[in-house]
Motif scaffolding. Structure first.
Motif, PDB file in Angstrom:
ATOM      1  N   GLU A 195       9.300  -3.109  -6.471  1.00 52.40           N
ATOM      2  CA  GLU A 195      10.638  -3.007  -7.031  1.00 52.40           C
ATOM      3  C   GLU A 195      11.056  -4.252  -7.806  1.00 52.40           C
ATOM      4  O   GLU A 195      11.849  -4.170  -8.753  1.00 52.40           O
ATOM      5  CB  GLU A 195      11.656  -2.724  -5.926  1.00 52.40           C
ATOM      6  N   ASP A 216      -3.225   1.902   0.367  1.00 50.78           N
ATOM      7  CA  ASP A 216      -3.590   1.374  -0.956  1.00 50.78           C
ATOM      8  C   ASP A 216      -2.351   1.046  -1.791  1.00 50.78           C
ATOM      9  O   ASP A 216      -2.271  -0.007  -2.432  1.00 50.78           O
ATOM     10  CB  ASP A 216      -4.524   2.342  -1.711  1.00 50.78           C
ATOM     11  N   GLY A 236       0.989   8.319  -0.618  1.00 45.84           N
ATOM     12  CA  GLY A 236       1.077   9.605   0.082  1.00 45.84           C
ATOM     13  C   GLY A 236       2.462   9.931   0.614  1.00 45.84           C
ATOM     14  O   GLY A 236       3.044  10.976   0.317  1.00 45.84           O
ATOM     15  N   CYS A 294       2.138   6.910   5.306  1.00 46.10           N
ATOM     16  CA  CYS A 294       1.792   7.995   6.227  1.00 46.10           C
ATOM     17  C   CYS A 294       1.110   7.448   7.476  1.00 46.10           C
ATOM     18  O   CYS A 294       1.293   7.954   8.580  1.00 46.10           O
ATOM     19  CB  CYS A 294       0.855   8.993   5.554  1.00 46.10           C
ATOM     20  N   HIS A 320      -6.574   9.299   7.611  1.00 47.74           N
ATOM     21  CA  HIS A 320      -6.041   8.275   8.527  1.00 47.74           C
ATOM     22  C   HIS A 320      -6.374   8.625   9.986  1.00 47.74           C
ATOM     23  O   HIS A 320      -6.596   7.746  10.801  1.00 47.74           O
ATOM     24  CB  HIS A 320      -4.520   8.160   8.405  1.00 47.74           C
ATOM     25  N   THR A 352       0.660   0.357  -0.711  1.00 48.51           N
ATOM     26  CA  THR A 352       1.352  -0.767  -0.079  1.00 48.51           C
ATOM     27  C   THR A 352       0.601  -2.074  -0.323  1.00 48.51           C
ATOM     28  O   THR A 352       1.203  -3.133  -0.504  1.00 48.51           O
ATOM     29  CB  THR A 352       1.524  -0.492   1.427  1.00 48.51           C
TER      30      THR A 352
HETATM   31  C1  TPP Z   1      10.333  -1.803  -0.210  1.00 44.56           C
HETATM   32  C2  TPP Z   1       9.966  -0.395  -0.011  1.00 44.56           C
HETATM   33  N1  TPP Z   1       9.725   0.382  -1.073  1.00 44.56           N
HETATM   34  C3  TPP Z   1       9.391   1.684  -0.912  1.00 44.56           C
HETATM   35  C4  TPP Z   1       9.315   2.232   0.332  1.00 44.56           C
HETATM   36  C5  TPP Z   1       8.975   3.690   0.482  1.00 44.56           C
HETATM   37  N2  TPP Z   1       7.600   3.866   0.917  1.00 44.56           N
HETATM   38  C6  TPP Z   1       7.306   4.020   2.202  1.00 44.56           C
HETATM   39  S1  TPP Z   1       5.671   4.056   2.446  1.00 44.56           S
HETATM   40  C7  TPP Z   1       5.316   3.915   0.839  1.00 44.56           C
HETATM   41  C8  TPP Z   1       3.928   3.841   0.285  1.00 44.56           C
HETATM   42  C9  TPP Z   1       2.919   4.603   0.997  1.00 44.56           C
HETATM   43  O1  TPP Z   1       1.733   4.626   0.265  1.00 44.56           O
HETATM   44  P1  TPP Z   1       0.384   4.038   0.842  1.00 44.56           P
HETATM   45  O2  TPP Z   1       0.547   2.639   1.267  1.00 44.56           O
HETATM   46  O3  TPP Z   1      -0.678   4.292  -0.163  1.00 44.56           O
HETATM   47  O4  TPP Z   1       0.120   4.905   2.163  1.00 44.56           O
HETATM   48  P2  TPP Z   1      -0.017   6.486   2.349  1.00 44.56           P
HETATM   49  O5  TPP Z   1       1.349   7.025   2.605  1.00 44.56           O
HETATM   50  O6  TPP Z   1      -0.641   7.045   1.125  1.00 44.56           O
HETATM   51  O7  TPP Z   1      -0.862   6.647   3.554  1.00 44.56           O
HETATM   52  C10 TPP Z   1       6.485   3.842   0.135  1.00 44.56           C
HETATM   53  C11 TPP Z   1       6.514   3.752  -1.308  1.00 44.56           C
HETATM   54  C12 TPP Z   1       9.595   1.380   1.428  1.00 44.56           C
HETATM   55  N3  TPP Z   1       9.571   1.823   2.685  1.00 44.56           N
HETATM   56  N4  TPP Z   1       9.915   0.102   1.230  1.00 44.56           N
END
Ligand code: TPP
Lengths: 579, 191
Positions: A54, A410, A442, A364, A344, A412
């Protein structure tokens, strides 16, 4: 007549930016703000992107604004913490082209890690905040915000909540107004925030606040509805709707601008009603200010700072009504879970077996914190997994974290995880970092990011090679393993955690929801072979159930064919079948 | 007209959003003011999900509150029970008589309640269907939610033709025929 359509709040925000002549939009996904960008992308006139986080998104928008173009940044409430640094200072710089940030709060915590109130941050940053209460206003307020931004030389926040962002309502469509870009003129005193200049700009900010407090009283986005004056409500946003449902006869001051507060307007309204209530979800931001002016009002004495409001809540708390509502039935909860065939789950079933603790992150994979997997010990904010593990090591020594790993997705990792990894290597940590790479963001509904090879606008792009990146920051031991190759993965986890050096294990398997077609392979259990031991159920796949009579069965509408249960079965009772 | 309150509940991933989209389009074509509230994000990962649809002359809040629903459409029976207290006294429940175990049940920490339909019938008008079974008969288990919607249509003030028209305009082109058939199955079931 203008066309009327039904739109999600977030769709209407996007439409508002389009009609306002916005040309650049940057965001990082986050529920409940994600669909703003997913809708903006349909407008060819707007360049839109997923930024890695952000702060970057806000800065992209600031750059466009400085050069004279209308720009938008959007994010969820906690995203504004990440973007707070640029926000607080762009408040001093102001804008050339209009600069609007749409920030979505989450009262009720539908999918967030906290329930913070954006208005508090905006007050601290001295940035005006507008608050719409339905889809139609969502669109109109964004347009108003762009005009306001240019007129008062300030970034403007439009605040949403989950209920607004994810509700649909009627919207009247208007044409886009194309705007000439404002000419760029180098302005050292305004755009270079070093101390000498910032001192001067601080004064400008204060007088802007004063002007907005006065002028705001006449803004068309505020609405005064005088009816029965024995009771009056000051409210804004979605809570306005609850007031109208519960007290249709009462007088209402509906604020469109909630920071700075239009003081005269409020004082006038307060003087005309006998009993004044202030209805705002989350923190008593309006209430505390109004009371500090010596106005008598009732707010959080009878209401709550937690969760969403409802009309019934107001009927009870203010109307004193005894509502005869049936009691909810006592039924088991249904929390969200990892999908059948989620990669996962495969990783977590190994960590669970090895009794390894996880310094967790957000995605997730946070869902692995609950039974039966129970491998995530901590969740703070995005990117915190690697750095908290490092802190544990520095507090207790390297042997203490031999049965710990950091767990991060990925998206994150690209968001803020990489900083923490750089730190871990630089400051001589020895932690094991697992990057759960499912090739997408995800949790928020599958958005691309810098390591997926696609942009928000659907173009091919460079895909960051995460393994190479890790090596470049100084990690000497990088493993890349398929998440379902449990044998190799288990070996790597044991090796990496035993090592006195940072190691990264990247588990690579795409999110199961990325493939649209149902899997060809499925599994079923041979009842005559099954010993009913329940080993196949250990990973907690929702497609497997134990029936009342003890028989274990796989639900054929849910099974996606990952075969984790087959690997878990010691008696060869789980067999694949072609669909 | 007094505002009509409809709820659609189910398990994340069951397609509640498509159903609410059809309902929304229908109410607009009939010229009503309408508001819909849905759940995106985390709650879609197999969690309990609820969608509200409200239509009438003028709709303020986008949510249906406890004790206000005219019709509760449930894609899973435990979810019907979870939200039954949202119904008005004379409200109707349309329930897909299927069971999906939530995680606390899967791991043995809670029991899936027995006799849910009987319990619901004590207080409400209940219209049940094994929609998955009916959908399989049609050759596509995914259209089960349109069968359930077909039953619910009997409790709303729109004609069959209006429903079919909106379904045609809302679902993917390739699936129009099967979805229309699915709707008919539901529509005729309890009529
Ligand atoms: C500062 C912030 N921005 C956005 C979010 C919303 N958010 C929660 S998890 C996530 C990303 C998840 O993606 P990833 O790390 O690839 O894991 P996946 O869900 O695919 O397993 C986001 C954008 C948040 N919690 N905090």
């Amino acid at each position: 007549m203008a066309e009327k359509v039904i739109m999600l709040g977030n769709e209407a925000f996007a439409r508002g930016a389009y009609e306002a002549g916005c040309k650049v939009s940057a965001a990082y996904p986050g529920t409940p703000s994600t669909e703003i960008s997913e809708n903006i992308v349909q407008y060819e006139e707007i360049y839109s992107e997923w930024s890695p986080n952000e702060k970057v998104a806000m800065e992209v928008a600031i750059g466009a604004s400085i050069i004279g173009v209308r720009a938008l940044a959007s994010m969820k409430h906690v995203g504004l913490n990440v973007a707070a640094d640029p926000l607080f200072t762009v408040s001093y710089i102001g804008v050339t082209g209009g600069l609007v940030a749409i920030i979505a709060d989450d009262p009720g915590l539908y999918s967030s890690q906290n329930e913070q109130d954006t208005r508090a941050i905006a007050r601290a940053a001295k940035v005006p905040v507008l608050e719409p209460s339905d889809s139609s206003e969502a669109k109109e307020f964004v347009k108003f915000a762009f005009d306001l931004s240019e007129k008062y030389d300030t970034p403007v926040i439009v605040r949403a909540t989950t209920r607004l962002a994810h509700s649909q309502g009627m919207v009247e469509l208007n044409e886009r107004i194309e705007r000439e870009d404002k000419p760029y003129v180098r302005d050292f005193a305004k755009n270079v925030m070093m101390p000498g200049n910032a001192k001067g700009r601080h004064l400008v900010v204060e007088s802007r606040e004063n002007a907005l407090e006065k002028d705001g009283c006449n803004f068309s986005i505020n609405k005064v509805e005088y009816q029965d004056t024995s009771i009056g409500f000051i409210t804004s946003g979605i809570p306005y709707m609850y007031v109208k449902e519960a007290f249709p006869e009462a007088s209402v001051l509906k604020l469109g601008i909630v920071n700075p507060l239009p003081r005269k307007l409020i004082e006038e309204f307060a003087a005309k009603v006998d009993t004044l209530y202030i209805i705002e979800e989350l923190d008593p931001i309006i209430e505390e200010q109004v009371k500090s002016w010596g106005i008598k009002a009732i707010g959080k004495e009878v209401l709550t700072v937690q969760g969403e409001y409802t009309a019934n809540l107001l009927r009870k708390a203010i109307g004193g009504e005894k509502l005869s509502i049936a009691h909810p039935a006592q039924v088991p909860n249904r929390p969200p879970i990892l999908c059948p065939s989620c990669p996962h789950r495969s990783v977590y079933s190994i960590l669970n077996r090895l009794k390894i603790h996880g310094a967790g992150d957000i995605g997730c994979y946070t869902l692995g914190a609950v039974a039966p997997l129970s491998v995530v010990d901590t969740t703070v904010c995005m990117g915190a997994s690697i750095s908290t593990l490092h802190g544990m090591e520095k507090a207790k020594g390297k042997d203490y974290i031999k049965n710990w790993v950091a767990l991060i997705g990925d998206s994150t990792f690209m968001h803020t995880g990489i900083n923490s990894l750089i730190n871990m290597v630089y400051n001589k940590g020895t932690g094991t970092v697992m990057i759960l790479d499912n090739s997408t963001t995800g949790m928020t509904g599958h958005q691309d990011h810098a390591a997926t090879g696609k942009t928000l606008m659907g173009e091919d792009a460079n895909a960051v090679d995460i393994a190479t990146l890790c090596k470049a920051v100084g990690v000497n031991h990088v493993y890349e393993i398929n998440a379902f190759d449990t044998e190799r993965l288990e070996k790597a986890i044991k090796e990496a955690t035993a090592m006195d050096e940072v190691a990264v294990i990247i588990t690579k398997s795409p999110c199961i929801l990325l493939s649209k077609a149902p899997s060809k392979k499925q599994y079923h259990i041979l009842p005559e072979v099954c010993k009913k031991c329940g080993m196949c159920m250990k990973p907690g796949c929702p497609a497997i159930t134990k029936l009342e009579n003890g028989t274990i069965a796989i639900n054929d509408t849910m099974c996606n064919g990952c075969g984790l249960c087959e690997q878990a079965c010691k008696f060869a009772a789980v067999k694949p079948v072609e669909r | 007209m007094e505002t009509k309150n409809i709820m659609i509940v189910g398990v994340g991933g069951q397609g509640t959003l498509l159903t609410s989209r059809i309902l929304g389009a229908l109410t607009i074509q009939a010229g009503y003011d309408v508001k819909l509230s849905e759940v995106h994000g985390m709650a879609q990962r197999g969690g309990s999900v609820v969608t509200f649809v409200r239509y009438g002359d003028k709709v303020y809040e986008p949510v249906v509150e406890e004790g206000q629903a005219d019709v509760l459409i449930a894609f899973e029976r435990l979810e019907a029970l979870r939200y039954a207290h949202f119904l008005k006294e004379k409200g109707a429940i349309v329930v897909n008589d299927n069971r999906i175990d939530p995680m606390p049940v899967v791991i043995g920490a809670a029991k899936y309640p027995e006799n849910i339909i009987e319990e619901l019938e004590q207080h409400h008008r209940v219209y049940k269907v094994d929609a998955l079974e009916e959908a399989k008969k049609l050759g596509n288990s995914r259209v089960f939610n349109i069968i359930v919607l077909g039953i619910a249509a009997q409790h709303m003030n729109f004609t069959k033709e209006e429903w079919l028209k909106v379904i045609e305009e809302t679902v993917p082109a390739k699936t129009i025929e099967i979805n229309k058939k699915a709707f008919e199955v539901g529509y005729n079931l309890h009529s």
